[in-house]
Write an enzyme that holds these catalytic residues in place. Structure first.
Site, PDB file in Angstrom:
ATOM      1  CB  THR A  42      -0.233  -0.862  -9.960  1.00  0.00           C
ATOM      2  OG1 THR A  42      -0.974  -1.289  -8.804  1.00  0.00           O
ATOM      3  CG2 THR A  42       1.201  -1.346  -9.841  1.00  0.00           C
ATOM      4  CG  HIS A 543      -1.160 -12.677  -8.433  1.00  0.00           C
ATOM      5  ND1 HIS A 543      -0.126 -13.563  -8.218  1.00  0.00           N
ATOM      6  CD2 HIS A 543      -1.046 -11.739  -7.456  1.00  0.00           C
ATOM      7  CE1 HIS A 543       0.569 -13.191  -7.143  1.00  0.00           C
ATOM      8  NE2 HIS A 543       0.028 -12.092  -6.674  1.00  0.00           N
TER       9      HIS A 543
HETATM   10  C1  LIG Z   1      -4.602  -8.074  -1.705  1.00  0.00           C
HETATM   11  C2  LIG Z   1      -3.612  -8.113  -2.838  1.00  0.00           C
HETATM   12  C3  LIG Z   1      -2.335  -8.624  -2.616  1.00  0.00           C
HETATM   13  C4  LIG Z   1      -1.417  -8.679  -3.667  1.00  0.00           C
HETATM   14  N1  LIG Z   1      -0.121  -9.051  -3.414  1.00  0.00           N
HETATM   15  C5  LIG Z   1       0.810  -8.904  -4.386  1.00  0.00           C
HETATM   16  C6  LIG Z   1       2.187  -9.082  -4.107  1.00  0.00           C
HETATM   17  O1  LIG Z   1       2.594  -9.368  -2.981  1.00  0.00           O
HETATM   18  N2  LIG Z   1       3.066  -8.927  -5.149  1.00  0.00           N
HETATM   19  C7  LIG Z   1       2.657  -8.618  -6.414  1.00  0.00           C
HETATM   20  O2  LIG Z   1       3.483  -8.515  -7.308  1.00  0.00           O
HETATM   21  N3  LIG Z   1       1.355  -8.441  -6.691  1.00  0.00           N
HETATM   22  C8  LIG Z   1       0.438  -8.538  -5.703  1.00  0.00           C
HETATM   23  N4  LIG Z   1      -0.877  -8.296  -5.972  1.00  0.00           N
HETATM   24  C9  LIG Z   1      -1.263  -8.013  -7.360  1.00  0.00           C
HETATM   25  C10 LIG Z   1      -0.907  -6.612  -7.799  1.00  0.00           C
HETATM   26  O3  LIG Z   1      -0.923  -5.731  -6.711  1.00  0.00           O
HETATM   27  C11 LIG Z   1      -1.923  -6.201  -8.859  1.00  0.00           C
HETATM   28  O4  LIG Z   1      -1.900  -7.138  -9.913  1.00  0.00           O
HETATM   29  C12 LIG Z   1      -1.595  -4.832  -9.439  1.00  0.00           C
HETATM   30  O5  LIG Z   1      -1.443  -3.890  -8.415  1.00  0.00           O
HETATM   31  C13 LIG Z   1      -2.693  -4.408 -10.404  1.00  0.00           C
HETATM   32  O6  LIG Z   1      -2.349  -3.176 -10.985  1.00  0.00           O
HETATM   33  P1  LIG Z   1      -3.341  -2.457 -11.985  1.00  0.00           P
HETATM   34  O7  LIG Z   1      -2.690  -1.193 -12.397  1.00  0.00           O
HETATM   35  O8  LIG Z   1      -3.781  -3.418 -13.008  1.00  0.00           O
HETATM   36  O9  LIG Z   1      -4.675  -2.161 -11.121  1.00  0.00           O
HETATM   37  P2  LIG Z   1      -4.839  -1.356  -9.754  1.00  0.00           P
HETATM   38  O10 LIG Z   1      -3.545  -1.087  -9.112  1.00  0.00           O
HETATM   39  O11 LIG Z   1      -5.843  -2.106  -8.950  1.00  0.00           O
HETATM   40  O12 LIG Z   1      -5.419   0.045 -10.204  1.00  0.00           O
HETATM   41  C14 LIG Z   1      -6.705   0.260 -10.733  1.00  0.00           C
HETATM   42  C15 LIG Z   1      -7.160   1.625 -10.290  1.00  0.00           C
HETATM   43  O13 LIG Z   1      -8.277   2.061 -11.050  1.00  0.00           O
HETATM   44  C16 LIG Z   1      -9.215   2.685 -10.190  1.00  0.00           C
HETATM   45  N5  LIG Z   1     -10.522   2.617 -10.839  1.00  0.00           N
HETATM   46  C17 LIG Z   1     -11.193   1.507 -11.219  1.00  0.00           C
HETATM   47  N6  LIG Z   1     -12.364   1.859 -11.805  1.00  0.00           N
HETATM   48  C18 LIG Z   1     -12.425   3.210 -11.816  1.00  0.00           C
HETATM   49  C19 LIG Z   1     -13.388   4.153 -12.300  1.00  0.00           C
HETATM   50  N7  LIG Z   1     -14.527   3.757 -12.885  1.00  0.00           N
HETATM   51  N8  LIG Z   1     -13.117   5.465 -12.129  1.00  0.00           N
HETATM   52  C20 LIG Z   1     -11.986   5.871 -11.521  1.00  0.00           C
HETATM   53  N9  LIG Z   1     -11.054   5.028 -11.046  1.00  0.00           N
HETATM   54  C21 LIG Z   1     -11.268   3.704 -11.199  1.00  0.00           C
HETATM   55  C22 LIG Z   1      -9.089   1.887  -8.914  1.00  0.00           C
HETATM   56  O14 LIG Z   1      -9.635   2.544  -7.807  1.00  0.00           O
HETATM   57  C23 LIG Z   1      -7.597   1.645  -8.830  1.00  0.00           C
HETATM   58  O15 LIG Z   1      -6.937   2.692  -8.159  1.00  0.00           O
HETATM   59  C24 LIG Z   1      -1.809  -8.242  -4.950  1.00  0.00           C
HETATM   60  C25 LIG Z   1      -3.080  -7.723  -5.171  1.00  0.00           C
HETATM   61  C26 LIG Z   1      -3.983  -7.643  -4.113  1.00  0.00           C
HETATM   62  C27 LIG Z   1      -5.348  -7.064  -4.374  1.00  0.00           C
END
Ligand SMILES: Cc1cc2nc3c(=O)[nH]c(=O)nc-3n(C[C@H](O)[C@H](O)[C@H](O)COP(=O)(O)OP(=O)(O)OC[C@H]3O[C@@H](n4cnc5c(N)ncnc54)[C@H](O)[C@@H]3O)c2cc1C
Ligand SMILES: *[C@@H]1O[C@H](CO)[C@@H](O)[C@H](O)[C@H]1NC(C)=O
Ligand SMILES: *[C@@H]1O[C@H](CO)[C@@H](O)[C@H](O)[C@H]1NC(C)=O
Ligand SMILES: *[C@@H]1O[C@H](CO)[C@@H](O)[C@H](O)[C@H]1NC(C)=O
Ligand SMILES: *[C@@H]1O[C@H](CO)[C@@H](O)[C@H](O)[C@H]1NC(C)=O
Ligand SMILES: *[C@@H]1O[C@H](CO)[C@@H](O)[C@H](O)[C@H]1NC(C)=O
Ligand SMILES: *[C@@H]1O[C@H](CO)[C@@H](O)[C@H](O)[C@H]1NC(C)=O
Ligand SMILES: *[C@@H]1O[C@H](CO)[C@@H](O)[C@H](O)[C@H]1NC(C)=O
Ligand SMILES: *[C@@H]1O[C@H](CO)[C@@H](O)[C@H](O)[C@H]1NC(C)=O
Ligand SMILES: *[C@@H]1O[C@H](CO)[C@@H](O)[C@H](O)[C@H]1NC(C)=O
Ligand SMILES: *[C@@H]1O[C@H](CO)[C@@H](O)[C@H](O)[C@H]1NC(C)=O
Length: 607
Positions: A42, A543
């Site tokens: 994200t 979350h």
């Molecule tokens: C099932 C579910 C439902 C949700 N519903 C909602 C909703 O309706 N509305 C809302 O606002 N939020 C929702 N959320 C929460 C929201 O989607 C997350 O908080 C947000 O997407 C997290 O973003 P991020 O960038 O922190 O991590 P992520 O989007 O999880 O990105 C992390 C990325 O890093 C990659 N990665 C990790 N380790 C490594 C590594 N060692 N090497 C290479 N790549 C790696 C992963 O594969 C992933 O692509 C939901 C979450 C989930 C899981």
């Protein structure tokens, strides 16, 4: 549970979406870029594409592949709650193309259950598997963020530009929604509106072209206990009352808008961004305390991506702290015990995990719902036809009626002094509870739908952690959410549960409800019984955050400063849910996109 099994057939529908050989996808091998972003999720794709759009050389390292290759399950909004990755149970169905398959430590506050905690392992990260609700936090929540970060740039007024910059809003299409008893007003001034400017942001935000009839009754139920429909909606810095939420759905196709379908697809067409998909990062490399690159491997081939300016960690709440610790940044005693040389002794890495939970009360009802429509074989052809030809109907909608409140005085009467004091210290406009309307297919005999009204505890006082058990990236992070280990959360959960039952018991619902309460059932009455039900049935709302919390004092547990720079080293930032300073009220994705935009702007401005 909000998911259903039996969708395995959907998973077979693999649709290759991109031709190989494009120069955007380099072959494995050492290479050098100005910025290396770890995690194409994200935040990662948003910040990487913004930097690339300004002419920076940027590589993204993502362990997973293309979620859209999974076909309908990740793209069709109506399937959002049927995705098998949502199963929180210990014997969850594996979906390796989408999910990290993380299983938590037994939760001592939740009857020792180990929870499968979904986390997207794919381009788009968790935005490719989430349930698409989009809304923003409150003004005073942002003021608290500014206070904790020690920087005014996090106030609502200063952050609004980044919420706007990341999105395009398409207002409701009333004709397509076609539900006169579910109209509403909203505040259009806080968005870049579709068609109004060519410079709106990539993420598509809209209102579904279908309204779940069951949700119209949950609006009545919540209104009956004081949560009236909010005429502003939830994107203007207020969270109070109920509303049909905005969703990350592209209305032109009625499909999911993720960071991959929005930011990355735009970036692949318009920038020189390089994407190392199918590539696992194992370690950030340092020279004299400055991050200089990342060790990665693709299909078993190990190599180094050099970062001449910065490494940006966007691997999410569980994997960003894991990578920091594997790289020598974390609690000294732990790192030393695992033989990892210490680069920066930061006691807060992996600590401070905050994880909102939710739980529900269910009753049979007479209205159709998203779940009953999708389960009804007599409807299948018609709803597919209207989805394909008109982008309307149950498939076009992930659901979406939610409500927020601070518990009313009557609900707080029995709170301990400590719980009252903890709640009083939260931001003045921050709701304590979110209510979520949901449904399951009914059982027949007049029960068309099992209505499911949930409460989520938005500001848990329990704290969990993420740690590592070895120096090996192949060992998954060790996750303890700490659910319900703080007595205040237990008190708030019982009070919230009673509010849900109060909403269900309004006489206005008498002609809609069928039969006695289905879950937990009328035998659950005392506070102790209610709390045991919550401990046995609470699930994650996915979350979890704050495992690399932003703050000013590393000795007191902060991991990054207001610029998202990791304390004690140079050239390394963490930009994702792990760097949030604390749990935000409601759903976080809107904020995570805005945060990525903010730090991108900061980097481009030389900060
Ligand atoms: C099932 C579910 C439902 C949700 N519903 C909602 C909703 O309706 N509305 C809302 O606002 N939020 C929702 N959320 C929460 C929201 O989607 C997350 O908080 C947000 O997407 C997290 O973003 P991020 O960038 O922190 O991590 P992520 O989007 O999880 O990105 C992390 C990325 O890093 C990659 N990665 C990790 N380790 C490594 C590594 N060692 N090497 C290479 N790549 C790696 C992963 O594969 C992933 O692509 C939901 C979450 C989930 C899981
Ligand atoms: C990354 O995606 C591209 C485009 O679909 C594909 O050609 C390539 O094989 C993928 N790389 C890996 C390692 O899977
Ligand atoms: C799902 O995918 C299949 C195959 O591509 C398609 O025929 C079907 O119409 C799709 N839509 C839905 C809503 O299942
Ligand atoms: C949870 O496990 C711990 C440690 O094994 C045990 O002491 C406790 O009684 C268990 N709790 C429940 C509710 O089973
Ligand atoms: C709203 O209208 C729908 C039909 O469009 C109906 O099924 C539902 O019962 C109505 N809700 C209320 C609260 O009257
Ligand atoms: C709706 O939000 C506004 C702020 O925009 C708030 O003042 C009002 O009390 C809310 N209405 C309801 C019914 O909760
Ligand atoms: C990686 O391995 C997969 C499966 O073995 C193969 O399809 C793909 O082409 C490989 N990708 C690269 C970039 O070598
Ligand atoms: C699509 O919408 C049009 C106009 O509202 C309507 O006449 C038509 O029946 C719809 N098609 C389907 C398949 O529902
Ligand atoms: C407070 O406790 C009293 C006595 O146990 C009980 O009757 C009442 O229902 C409780 N109130 C709430 C809001 O839980
Ligand atoms: C790391 O763990 C993997 C999987 O268990 C194993 O194959 C590998 O040899 C380990 N590496 C080291 C350096 O121990
Ligand atoms: C930082 O936190 C530590 C540990 O809580 C405390 O001893 C110290 O006084 C704090 N420093 C500042 C400048 O607040």
């Amino acid at each position: 549970m909000l998911f259903s099994a039996g969708v395995a057939a959907l998973l077979a529908l693999a649709v290759p979406v991109r031709s190989s050989g494009s120069s955007a996808f380099p072959a494995p091998g050492d290479a050098s870029y100005e910025y290396v972003v770890v995690g194409g999720g994200t935040a990662g794709l948003a910040i990487a594409v913004r930097l690339a759009a300004s002419g920076k050389s940027v590589a993204v390292v993502e362990a997973g592949g293309w979620a859209t290759e999974m076909g309908n399950i990740t793209t069709v909004p109506g399937y959002a709650f049927s995705d098998p990755v949502l199963a929180p149970v210990e014997d969850f169905p594996p979906v390796p193309l989408l999910d990290w398959e993380l299983l938590s430590q037994p939760q001592t506050g939740a009857n020792n259950r180990s929870i499968h905690y979904a986390a997207g392992k794919t381009l788009g990260g968790s935005s490719s598997i989430n349930t698409m609700a989009y809304h923003r936090p409150t003004k005073q929540t942002h003021q608290r963020w500014a206070d904790v970060a020690g920087h005014e740039s996090y106030t609502w007024d200063n952050m609004l530009q980044f919420f706007e910059k990341s999105t395009t809003l398409t207002p409701p299409d009333w004709q397509k929604r076609a539900t006169p008893n579910a109209t509403f007003t909203f505040d259009p001034t806080v968005f870049c509106l579709s068609g109004k400017s060519s410079s709106c942001g990539p993420l598509q935000v809209s209102y579904s072209n279908w309204v779940d009839p069951t949700n119209t009754w949950f609006a009545v139920a919540l209104n009956a206990v004081g949560l009236g429909s909010n005429s502003t909606g939830f994107n203007s810095g207020y969270l109070s009352g109920g509303a049909y939420t905005t969703e990350t759905v592209d209305p032109s196709t009625a499909t999911r808008s993720s960071s991959q379908t929005s930011y990355l697809d735009w970036g692949l067409r318009n920038t020189q961004i390089k994407v190392y998909n199918g590539t696992l990062a194992s370690k950030v490399l340092f020279t004299s305390g400055k991050a200089t690159g990342v060790s990665v491997s693709t299909n078993g081939t190990a190599y180094t991506l050099t970062a001449t300016r910065e490494v940006i960690l966007s691997a999410g709440t569980f994997h960003s702290p894991q990578l920091l610790m594997l790289s020598g940044i974390g609690p000294r005693a732990l790192l030393s015990s695992l033989g990892i040389p210490v680069i920066s002794d930061l006691p807060g890495v992996g600590q401070n995990l905050q994880d909102p939970i939710f739980f529900s009360v269910q009753n049979g009802v007479t209205t159709p719902s998203l779940a009953s429509e999708l389960a009804n074989p007599n409807q299948a052809a018609a709803i597919l036809a209207e989805y394909v030809s008109n982008k309307t109907g149950p498939y076009s909608s992930p659901g979406g009626y939610i409500a927020f409140e601070k518990l009313p005085a009557a609900s707080r009467a029995n709170f301990s002094a400590r719980t009252s004091a903890l709640l009083a210290a939260l931001p003045s406009d921050a709701p304590e509870i979110e209510y979520l309307a949901g449904s399951f297919a009914g059982t027949g005999d007049g029960v068309t739908t099992i209505g499911d009204l949930s409460a989520a505890i938005l500001h848990p006082f329990s704290r969990g952690s993420v740690t590592i058990r070895s120096a090996n990236i192949s060992d998954p992070p060790v996750i303890d959410m700490g659910w319900l280990t703080d007595a205040a959360d237990a008190e708030v959960a019982v009070a919230a549960f009673k509010r849900v039952r109060q909403a269900w018991s309004s006489p206005l619902l008498d002609d809609w409800k069928v039969g006695p309460e289905v879950k937990p059932g009328v035998s659950v009455q005392t506070d102790a019984q209610i709390l045991d039900y919550v401990r046995e049935n609470a699930i994650p709302i996915w979350h979890a955050c704050a495992t690399n919390a932003m703050g000013t004092n590393a000795s007191a547990g902060a991991v990054v400063d207001w610029r998202a720079k990791v304390f004690g080293v140079d050239g390394l930032r963490v930009v994702d849910a792990s760097a949030l300073p604390f749990a935000l009220p409601g759903h976080p994705q809107a904020t995570i996109y805005a945060f990525a935009e903010k730090i991108a702007a900061s980097i481009l401005a030389g900060n």
